[in-house]
Design a protein around this motif. Structure first.
Motif, short mmCIF file in Angstrom:
data_model
loop_
_atom_site.label_atom_id
_atom_site.label_comp_id
_atom_site.label_asym_id
_atom_site.label_seq_id
_atom_site.Cartn_x
_atom_site.Cartn_y
_atom_site.Cartn_z
N ASP A 266 9.57 -10.06 -2.02
CA ASP A 266 8.84 -9.58 -3.34
C ASP A 266 7.98 -8.54 -2.74
OD1 ASP A 266 10.32 -11.32 -4.55
OD2 ASP A 266 8.82 -13.05 -4.86
N LEU A 267 7.38 -8.66 -1.65
CA LEU A 267 6.25 -7.53 -1.20
C LEU A 267 6.92 -6.34 -1.01
CD1 LEU A 267 3.52 -9.56 0.87
CD2 LEU A 267 2.99 -8.24 -0.83
N GLU A 269 9.28 -5.22 -1.82
CA GLU A 269 10.06 -4.48 -3.35
C GLU A 269 8.54 -3.74 -3.94
OE1 GLU A 269 12.25 -5.40 -7.47
OE2 GLU A 269 12.29 -6.82 -5.67
N MET A 270 7.77 -4.55 -4.03
CA MET A 270 6.58 -4.18 -4.68
C MET A 270 5.99 -3.08 -4.01
SD MET A 270 4.33 -7.40 -6.29
CE MET A 270 4.52 -8.50 -4.92
N GLU A 273 8.02 0.21 -4.59
CA GLU A 273 7.61 0.57 -6.01
C GLU A 273 6.31 1.43 -6.01
OE1 GLU A 273 9.45 0.28 -9.33
OE2 GLU A 273 10.98 0.58 -7.85
N HIS A 274 5.20 0.91 -5.12
CA HIS A 274 3.88 1.44 -5.24
C HIS A 274 3.84 2.74 -4.32
CE1 HIS A 274 -0.52 1.42 -5.69
NE2 HIS A 274 -0.51 1.58 -4.18
N LYS A 286 6.11 2.12 -9.49
CA LYS A 286 5.12 1.04 -10.58
C LYS A 286 4.04 0.79 -9.54
CE LYS A 286 5.06 -3.27 -12.56
NZ LYS A 286 5.86 -4.52 -12.97
N ARG A 287 2.78 1.02 -10.08
CA ARG A 287 1.55 0.56 -9.41
C ARG A 287 1.61 -0.78 -9.20
NH1 ARG A 287 -4.41 1.57 -12.17
NH2 ARG A 287 -5.68 1.42 -10.20
N ALA A 288 1.29 -1.24 -7.87
CA ALA A 288 1.17 -2.54 -7.41
C ALA A 288 -0.04 -3.25 -8.02
CB ALA A 288 1.11 -2.39 -5.80
N ASP A 289 0.34 -4.54 -8.54
CA ASP A 289 -0.60 -5.27 -9.02
C ASP A 289 -0.39 -6.76 -8.49
OD1 ASP A 289 -2.44 -6.82 -10.66
OD2 ASP A 289 -1.81 -6.10 -12.40
N LEU A 290 -1.33 -7.12 -7.40
CA LEU A 290 -1.20 -8.30 -6.79
C LEU A 290 -2.30 -9.17 -7.01
CD1 LEU A 290 -0.36 -6.82 -3.17
CD2 LEU A 290 1.20 -7.33 -4.95
N ALA A 308 -3.97 0.40 -5.77
CA ALA A 308 -3.84 -1.07 -6.25
C ALA A 308 -4.56 -1.87 -7.00
CB ALA A 308 -2.80 -1.55 -5.40
#
Length: 450
Positions: A266-267, A269-270, A273-274, A286-290, A308
Motif C-alpha cells: 500500500d505504501l 503504491e501511494m 502515485e505521489h 495522486k497527492r499522498a494522504d497518510l 503530502a
C-alpha cells in the motif's frame, strides 16, 4: 443541570450601577493595600450584569450568588474570590486570574475564559443556599438542592486549569483547545462533544467522565486516569497515550489511528502515485494522504513526501533520516523519538505536533521560496510544537514560527534561529551554544538567558 442559578433564580438581587461598583472597588483596593478606610468588597447577591470590571482587583472578594451576566472581566484579578453559585453566563473573563477561586455551582455557560489562569479552581457541585431575613445563609431543603457547575459552550482556549476540581461538572460543547489540564480532576464530568485538541491532560483524572464525541487530537494524556471513561465516538487520532492506556477496553469505542492491511504494498503504491503527482506538477498521479495512519517504527529513510498530507499521523520511533517532506502537513503528528536527521523539512507544518526526543540534527526547517512575481516565502510552522529534549544541533530554523513551542531541554547547539518567532516559547534548560538568534522574536520566551 443548573441554570442561571445564583442561590436560586428567584432570589432577589440588588442592581448596582457602574459608579456604585467603582466606589466599592476603590474601598477594596484600599483594603488590599491596608490603607485607612479600606473594606473588603462584599458583592454577594448583587446584580453586576453588563458592567465593566476589566483589569480590576477583586482578589479575596465575596461574589457568592452574584449575577455577572455578560459582564466584562478581562484581565481581572479574582484570586481566591468567592464566586460560589455565581451567574457568569456570557461573561468575558479572557486572561483573568482565578487561581484558587471558589466556583462551586457557578454557571459559566457561553463564557469566554481564553488564556485565563484557573489553577486549583474549585468547580465541583455546590449546595443551593438562600438568605433569611437576618442575612444568614441556609440550605434549601428539598432534593433538587445541588447546583452542578456548568461550562457548557464556554470558550477556554489556552487557559491553565492545572489541578482544578471539575468533578461532576457539565463541560459540553466546550472549546478547551490547547488548555493546560495537568492533574485536573474531571471525575464523572460530562465533556460530551467538547474540543480538547492539543490539551495537556498529563496526570488528569477522567474516571467515569463522559467524553463521547469529544475531540482529543494531539492531546497529551500520559499518566491520565481513564477508568470507566466513556470515549464513544471520541477522536483520539494523534493523541499521546501511554502503552497501558492503549490496551484499555475503554478506547475500543474511540476513533483511533488506522493501520494499513498490506503496509509494504500500500505504501509503495501511494508513494509511486505521489512521485508522479510531484513530477507532473499535479496533472497526473495522486497527492499522498497518510493522515491518521499509524506508521510507528517504520523504516522510511530517504522517502519523498514533499507537500503530502500527513495530519495526525503516528510515526513514533520511525526512521525518516534524509527524507524530503518540504511543505508537508504534519500538524498534530505523533513523532516521538523519530529520526529526522538531515531531513528536508522546509516550510513544513508541524503545528501542535509532538516531537519529544526526536532527532532533527542538521534538519532543514527554513523557508521555501515560492517562485512567483511577489517572491513569497513559505515559513516552517512549528507553533505549539512539542520539541522537549529534541536534538536540533545545526538545524536550519531560519524564519520558523516557533511561537508557543516547547523546547525545554532541547539541544540547539549551532542551530540557526535567525528571524525565528519564539514568542512565548519554552526554552527552559535548552542548550543554545553557538546558536544564531539574530533578529529572532523572543517576547515572553521562557528560559532564554539575557
Amino acid at each position: 443541570m443548573s441554570s442561571a442559578q445564583g442561590f436560586g433564580s428567584n432570589s432577589p438581587r440588588t442592581k448596582l450601577t457602574q459608579s456604585q461598583l467603582n466606589a466599592i472597588l476603590l474601598r477594596h483596593q484600599a483594603f488590599r493595600k491596608s490603607q485607612p478606610g479600606g473594606v473588603r468588597a462584599n458583592l454577594k447577591m448583587r446584580d453586576l450584569s453588563h458592567l465593566d470590571l476589566s483589569g480590576i482587583d477583586l482578589s479575596d472578594a465575596d461574589l457568592s450568588g452574584a449575577k455577572l451576566f455578560s459582564a466584562r472581566l478581562t484581565g481581572a484579578n479574582l484570586c481566591n474570590a468567592n464566586l460560589y453559585a455565581a451567574d457568569l453566563r456570557l461573561a468575558n473573563l479572557e486572561k483573568a486570574d482565578l487561581r484558587r477561586a471558589d466556583l462551586r455551582g457557578a454557571c459559566l455557560r457561553g463564557a469566554v475564559l481564553s488564556e485565563a489562569t484557573l489553577v486549583e479552581v474549585d468547580l465541583r457541585d455546590g449546595t443551593l443556599l438562600h438568605y433569611d431575613a437576618s442575612g444568614e445563609m441556609y440550605a434549601q431543603e428539598y432534593e433538587d438542592s445541588v447546583l452542578t457547575s456548568e461550562l457548557t459552550a464556554a470558550t477556554i482556549r489556552g487557559a491553565d486549569l492545572s489541578r482544578a476540581k471539575i468533578a461532576n461538572a457539565f463541560v459540553m460543547q466546550t472549546d478547551l483547545t490547547d488548555a493546560i489540564l495537568r492533574g485536573t480532576k474531571f471525575m464523572r464530568a460530562n465533556l460530551t462533544g467538547s474540543n480538547l485538541t492539543g490539551c495537556d491532560l498529563t496526570d488528569a483524572d477522567l474516571t467515569e467522565a463522559n467524553l463521547s464525541g469529544a475531540r482529543l487530537s494531539g492531546a497529551v494524556m500520559t499518566g491520565c486516569a481513564i477508568n470507566r471513561t466513556n470515549f464513544s465516538g471520541a477522536t483520539l487520532i494523534g493523541a499521546i497515550l501511554d502503552a497501558a492506556q492503549m490496551r484499555s477496553p475503554n478506547l475500543q469505542a474511540a476513533v483511533l489511528a488506522k493501520t494499513l492491511e498490506n503496509p509494504e504494498d500500500d505504501l509503495r503504491e501511494m508513494l509511486m502515485e505521489h512521485l508522479t503527482w510531484i513530477d507532473s506538477g499535479g496533472k497526473a498521479g495522486k497527492r499522498a494522504d497518510l493522515s491518521a495512519l499509524d506508521l510507528s517504527g517504520r523504516k522510511l529513510d530517504g522517502i519523498n513526501l514533499s507537500a503530502a498530507i500527513l495530519q495526525c499521523i503516528a510515526l513514533r520511533g520511525a526512521n525518516l533520516s534524509g527524507a524530503s517532506m518540504a511543505i508537508a502537513d504534519l500538524s498534530l503528528a505523533d513523532m516521538r523519538k523519530a529520526n529526522l536527521s538531515k531531513a528536508d523539512l522546509r516550510g513544513v507544518n508541524f503545528e501542535r505536533a509532538t516531537l519529544t526526543g526526536a532527532d532533527l540534527t542538521g534538519a532543514q526547517l527554513g523557508p521555501v521560496h515560492i517562485q512567483t512575481m511577489s517572491g513569497h516565502i513559505w515559513r516552517a510552522n512549528l507553533q505549539r510544537a512539542r520539541l522537549g529534549m529534541a536534538l536540533l544541533c545545526k538545524a536550519d530554523l531560519r524564519k520558523a514560527n516557533l511561537a508557543g513551542a516547547n523546547l525545554a531541554g532541547a539541544d540547539l547547539t549551532g542551530a540557526d534561529l535567525s528571524e525565528a518567532d519564539l514568542t512565548g516559547a519554552d526554552l527552559t534548560g535548552a542548550v543554545l551554544d553557538g546558536a544564531t538568534l539574530d533578529q529572532a522574536i523572543v517576547e515572553e520566551a521562557i528560559g532564554l538567558a539575557g
